[in-house]
Design an enzyme around this catalytic site. Structure first.
Site, PDB file in Angstrom:
ATOM      1  N   ASP A   1      -0.505  -5.321   2.949  1.00 35.74           N
ATOM      2  CA  ASP A   1      -1.180  -3.943   3.606  1.00 35.74           C
ATOM      3  C   ASP A   1      -0.447  -3.867   5.088  1.00 35.74           C
ATOM      4  O   ASP A   1      -0.577  -4.757   5.837  1.00 35.74           O
ATOM      5  CB  ASP A   1      -2.701  -3.684   3.800  1.00 35.74           C
TER       6      ASP A   1
ATOM      7  N   ILE B   1      -0.441  -1.866   7.734  1.00 39.14           N
ATOM      8  CA  ILE B   1      -1.484  -1.705   8.761  1.00 39.14           C
ATOM      9  C   ILE B   1      -2.976  -1.534   7.871  1.00 39.14           C
ATOM     10  O   ILE B   1      -3.101  -0.410   7.587  1.00 39.14           O
ATOM     11  CB  ILE B   1      -1.399  -0.454   9.687  1.00 39.14           C
ATOM     12  N   ASP B   2      -3.770  -2.382   8.294  1.00 34.26           N
ATOM     13  CA  ASP B   2      -5.220  -2.233   7.641  1.00 34.26           C
ATOM     14  C   ASP B   2      -6.224  -2.023   8.653  1.00 34.26           C
ATOM     15  O   ASP B   2      -6.300  -2.682   9.628  1.00 34.26           O
ATOM     16  CB  ASP B   2      -5.601  -3.648   6.894  1.00 34.26           C
TER      17      ASP B   2
ATOM     18  N   THR C   1      -5.682   1.791   9.526  1.00 40.04           N
ATOM     19  CA  THR C   1      -4.743   2.907  10.218  1.00 40.04           C
ATOM     20  C   THR C   1      -5.556   4.081  10.906  1.00 40.04           C
ATOM     21  O   THR C   1      -5.095   4.330  12.039  1.00 40.04           O
ATOM     22  CB  THR C   1      -4.001   3.458   8.923  1.00 40.04           C
TER      23      THR C   1
ATOM     24  N   GLU D   1       0.815  -1.359  -0.083  1.00 46.17           N
ATOM     25  CA  GLU D   1       0.009  -0.292  -0.098  1.00 46.17           C
ATOM     26  C   GLU D   1       0.984   1.341   0.105  1.00 46.17           C
ATOM     27  O   GLU D   1       0.578   2.230  -0.725  1.00 46.17           O
ATOM     28  CB  GLU D   1      -0.894   0.035   1.116  1.00 46.17           C
TER      29      GLU D   1
ATOM     30  N   ASP E   1      -5.989  -4.537   0.339  1.00 42.29           N
ATOM     31  CA  ASP E   1      -7.286  -5.054   1.477  1.00 42.29           C
ATOM     32  C   ASP E   1      -7.664  -6.152   1.223  1.00 42.29           C
ATOM     33  O   ASP E   1      -8.642  -6.699   2.052  1.00 42.29           O
ATOM     34  CB  ASP E   1      -8.397  -3.788   1.009  1.00 42.29           C
TER      35      ASP E   1
END
Ligand code: IPD
Length: 291
Positions: A88, A90-91, A93, A70, A234
């Site tokens: 990702d 940190i999915d 955030t 990402e 995602d």
């Protein structure tokens, strides 16, 4: 050469645990935070540091694989057929920044544009979701002090249509234009009574992480998850987990996944003895020709 998916999966799990430690040890109050497309599209130093760690560990172990993350994604880049880590860091955030404990690292591997390994780790709950193509999906949680690895399988409960469903939806970061119009219209129709042309679902949840929403659907805790603006990172890991748990992923172009800016509508439906296809059809009916 043959690709050893199990060995890659095991490495991805180690990387996910390391990312989880970094996420937990960060203090959101004093980390640098910026924005990308608009003021609600948030990125932090921790997202960038985790992605750097993940990409250097995975590219050291698998130098011949591609990497799509990402935070380093260049607009216009397409996912190719070669083995590609889709990440990702940190999915969730926004949750991370607000200390709302629902965020994860989402690590997928796609080969021929098909997600074949999924690893999703929520460090706040020490909850790990994993899957390898054709080898099932699992949820690993700590019970007392012992890790417990449970297989995820289709719920014995049939799907009984949208009216009986608990659905995850997300606001995402587009807050104007056609995508925003579509989202708000869909949310409104899903919630409204039948008499007013709606589906009157049991309820809608917006917990702030696309990957954890898909994992919740895979685990049978939600009936479905829809979002009008997902990116490849995602959904990649969750897609593999969902499929291995008997669920299905439908989208703007099912069957021929080629994620791009134009292909961002996804609908994840849980595993069930019946009613999956009907729920998908009912949902596209709500969306109408905008699908
Ligand atoms: C976002 C979250 C959010 C979803 C967005 C995603 P991020 O990822 O999953 O719930 O609505 O579409 O992009 O920015 O936290 O990695």
């Amino acid at each position: 050469a043959d690709i050893n998916l199990q060995a890659i999966h095991d490495e991805m799990v180690l990387v996910a645990y390391e990312a989880g430690r970094t996420i937990l040890s960060a203090n959101p109050a004093d980390i640098g935070t910026g924005t990308k497309l608009n003021s609600v599209d948030i990125v932090t130093e921790v997202d960038q540091a985790v992605e750097k760690m993940v990409s250097s560990r995975l590219s050291a172990a698998y130098p011949e694989f591609s990497f799509m993350g990402e935070e380093t994604y260049k607009p216009g880049t397409k996912l190719g057929p070669e083995p590609t880590f889709v990440v990702d860091p940190i999915d969730g955030t926004t949750n991370f920044v607000h200390s709302f404990p629902n965020a994860c690292i989402s690590l997928g591997l796609a080969i021929d544009r098909e997600p074949v390994i999924g690893v999703i780790y929520n460090p706040y709950q020490d909850l790990l979701f994993t899957a390898i193509k054709s080898h099932g999906a699992y949820m690993t949680r700590i019970k007392g002090t012992t890790p417990q690895k449970l297989p995820l399988a289709a719920s014995p409960r049939p799907l009984e249509g949208l009216a009986n469903a608990l659905l995850a939806i997300e606001w995402g970061s587009s807050r104007d234009g056609p995508n925003y119009e579509l989202k708000t219209e869909v949310f409104k129709k899903l919630a409204a009574t039948k008499e007013t042309g709606g589906a009157m679902v049991h309820s809608l949840r917006s917990l702030g992480s696309a990957a954890l929403n898909i994992a919740a659907v895979a685990a049978g805790q939600m009936d479905a998850y829809w979002e009008g603006g997902c990116w490849a990172w995602d959904v990649c890991a969750g897609w593999c987990i969902l499929k291995e748990a008997g669920g299905i992923m439908a989208g703007g172009n099912p069957g021929q996944w080629n994620p791009s800016v134009d292909e961002r509508l996804y609908l994840a439906v849980r595993g069930a003895p019946s009613g999956q296809k009907e729920l998908v059809e009912e949902f596209w009916g709500v969306i109408g020709d905008k699908k």
